[in-house]
Design a protein around this motif. Structure first.
Motif, PDB file in Angstrom:
ATOM      1  N   THR A   1       0.833  -1.203   0.000  1.00 33.86           N
ATOM      2  CA  THR A   1       0.000   0.000   0.000  1.00 33.86           C
ATOM      3  C   THR A   1       0.867   1.252   0.000  1.00 33.86           C
ATOM      4  O   THR A   1       0.499   2.275  -0.585  1.00 33.86           O
TER       5      THR A   1
ATOM      6  N   LYS B   1       0.332   4.091  -2.734  1.00 34.10           N
ATOM      7  CA  LYS B   1      -0.035   5.453  -2.314  1.00 34.10           C
ATOM      8  C   LYS B   1       1.028   6.475  -2.711  1.00 34.10           C
ATOM      9  O   LYS B   1       0.718   7.637  -2.981  1.00 34.10           O
TER      10      LYS B   1
ATOM     11  N   VAL C   1      -3.842  -0.673 -14.024  1.00 39.15           N
ATOM     12  CA  VAL C   1      -4.924  -0.847 -13.054  1.00 39.15           C
ATOM     13  C   VAL C   1      -4.327  -0.876 -11.662  1.00 39.15           C
ATOM     14  O   VAL C   1      -3.313  -1.549 -11.428  1.00 39.15           O
TER      15      VAL C   1
ATOM     16  N   PRO D   1      -5.339  -2.054  -7.892  1.00 38.48           N
ATOM     17  CA  PRO D   1      -6.352  -2.834  -7.186  1.00 38.48           C
ATOM     18  C   PRO D   1      -7.264  -1.927  -6.354  1.00 38.48           C
ATOM     19  O   PRO D   1      -6.830  -0.887  -5.856  1.00 38.48           O
ATOM     20  N   ASP D   2      -8.553  -2.313  -6.236  1.00 40.09           N
ATOM     21  CA  ASP D   2      -9.449  -1.516  -5.406  1.00 40.09           C
ATOM     22  C   ASP D   2      -9.076  -1.701  -3.936  1.00 40.09           C
ATOM     23  O   ASP D   2      -8.174  -2.482  -3.594  1.00 40.09           O
ATOM     24  N   ASP D   3      -9.756  -0.974  -3.060  1.00 41.62           N
ATOM     25  CA  ASP D   3      -9.358  -0.973  -1.646  1.00 41.62           C
ATOM     26  C   ASP D   3      -9.421  -2.364  -1.023  1.00 41.62           C
ATOM     27  O   ASP D   3      -8.547  -2.733  -0.221  1.00 41.62           O
ATOM     28  N   ILE D   4     -10.445  -3.130  -1.365  1.00 37.46           N
ATOM     29  CA  ILE D   4     -10.567  -4.483  -0.805  1.00 37.46           C
ATOM     30  C   ILE D   4      -9.429  -5.362  -1.326  1.00 37.46           C
ATOM     31  O   ILE D   4      -8.767  -6.071  -0.555  1.00 37.46           O
ATOM     32  N   GLN D   5      -9.208  -5.318  -2.636  1.00 38.87           N
ATOM     33  CA  GLN D   5      -8.114  -6.106  -3.214  1.00 38.87           C
ATOM     34  C   GLN D   5      -6.765  -5.700  -2.651  1.00 38.87           C
ATOM     35  O   GLN D   5      -5.935  -6.559  -2.331  1.00 38.87           O
ATOM     36  N   GLN D   6      -6.555  -4.390  -2.497  1.00 37.47           N
ATOM     37  CA  GLN D   6      -5.278  -3.921  -1.965  1.00 37.47           C
ATOM     38  C   GLN D   6      -5.079  -4.387  -0.529  1.00 37.47           C
ATOM     39  O   GLN D   6      -3.966  -4.749  -0.131  1.00 37.47           O
TER      40      GLN D   6
ATOM     41  N   GLN E   1      -9.319 -12.016 -10.314  1.00 41.48           N
ATOM     42  CA  GLN E   1     -10.291 -10.914 -10.427  1.00 41.48           C
ATOM     43  C   GLN E   1      -9.789  -9.851 -11.400  1.00 41.48           C
ATOM     44  O   GLN E   1     -10.556  -9.333 -12.227  1.00 41.48           O
ATOM     45  N   LEU E   2      -8.516  -9.523 -11.307  1.00 40.83           N
ATOM     46  CA  LEU E   2      -7.951  -8.493 -12.183  1.00 40.83           C
ATOM     47  C   LEU E   2      -7.889  -8.978 -13.631  1.00 40.83           C
ATOM     48  O   LEU E   2      -8.125  -8.205 -14.561  1.00 40.83           O
TER      49      LEU E   2
END
Length: 232
Positions: A126, A130, A146, A148-153, A181-182
């Protein structure tokens, strides 16, 4: 003696060992004497890089500089740092030494650009995400990527931390569904942008869609070691 590669490591210890193994694997040697001399510093007490970036935790810079001074004194002529997140401090480290200091983020992005790779996902801590360490270069080169979204991250970060705690199988089982998923949303390539991720996914190392930042860094360092000068 051949030119010495110095590894500023310990972030984490397994990633440092992985870098050393990749130096051996990628060196065209037929006997001990043809291998490249390496000095590795593995100081695992370097403060957490992601915590420093995200929440103002203790900076790792001073301890990284201390490790760099040891590598300098030992005769290293090229430094590699197999920790993507630590490259947040790369400019400060590089400016503090006259030794050739390779940048794994830059080297990995150069591969992506030169080979026309597109539609990539960034698998990283992260802190790396970030800080935008990969995004800034990929955006500049108009590479589709891409995050990853917050859940994936959160799952990716959990996988990294679980691996660091010694549970390799659990780390793998956490990470693989995120990759699936990705892929399902059109991702074709994956940057292994945390140096633990190639170790977590070691059983999948033959997958061509994985871009191993550690491997790219090591290959560049090996190419450097065969040069007459220090620039490549």
């Amino acid at each position: 003696m051949k030119k010495i590669i110095g590894i500023l490591g310990g972030m984490g210890p397994a990633a440092t060992l992985d870098a050393m193994e990749k130096i051996i694997k990628n060196t065209p040697a037929t006997c001990d004497q043809e291998h490249i001399p390496v000095i590795a510093i593995s100081f695992p007490d370097i403060p957490d890089r992601t915590a420093s970036i995200l929440s103002g935790g203790e900076s790792p810079l001073n301890k990284m500089l201390a490790a760099l001074r040891i590598l300098e004194a030992a005769g290293a002529r090229c430094i590699i740092m197999p920790c993507n997140t630590a490259h947040y401090w790369y400019d400060e480290l590089k400016s503090s030494t006259e030794i050739h200091f390779l940048n794994m983020i830059e080297i990995t992005c150069n591969k992506i650009v030169s080979e026309g790779i597109n539609n990539v996902a960034i698998l990283a801590t992260t802190g790396t995400i970030k800080a935008g360490l990969y995004q800034s270069r990929l955006e500049k080169e108009n590479i589709n990527f891409v995050i990853p979204d917050d859940i994936q991250q959160g799952i990716i970060m959990e996988s990294i931390l679980v691996y660091k705690s010694g549970n390799e199988e659990r780390a793998y089982q956490l990470l693989k569904p995120v990759i699936y998923q990705l892929k399902n949303i059109g991702v074709e390539w994956f940057i292994m942008g945390c140096s633990e991720i190639p170790v977590i996914l070691k059983r999948d190392s033959n997958k061509v869609e994985y871009i191993d930042a550690t491997e790219e860094l090591v290959r560049y360092a090996i190419a450097w070691s065969y040069l007459d000068g220090d620039d490549i």
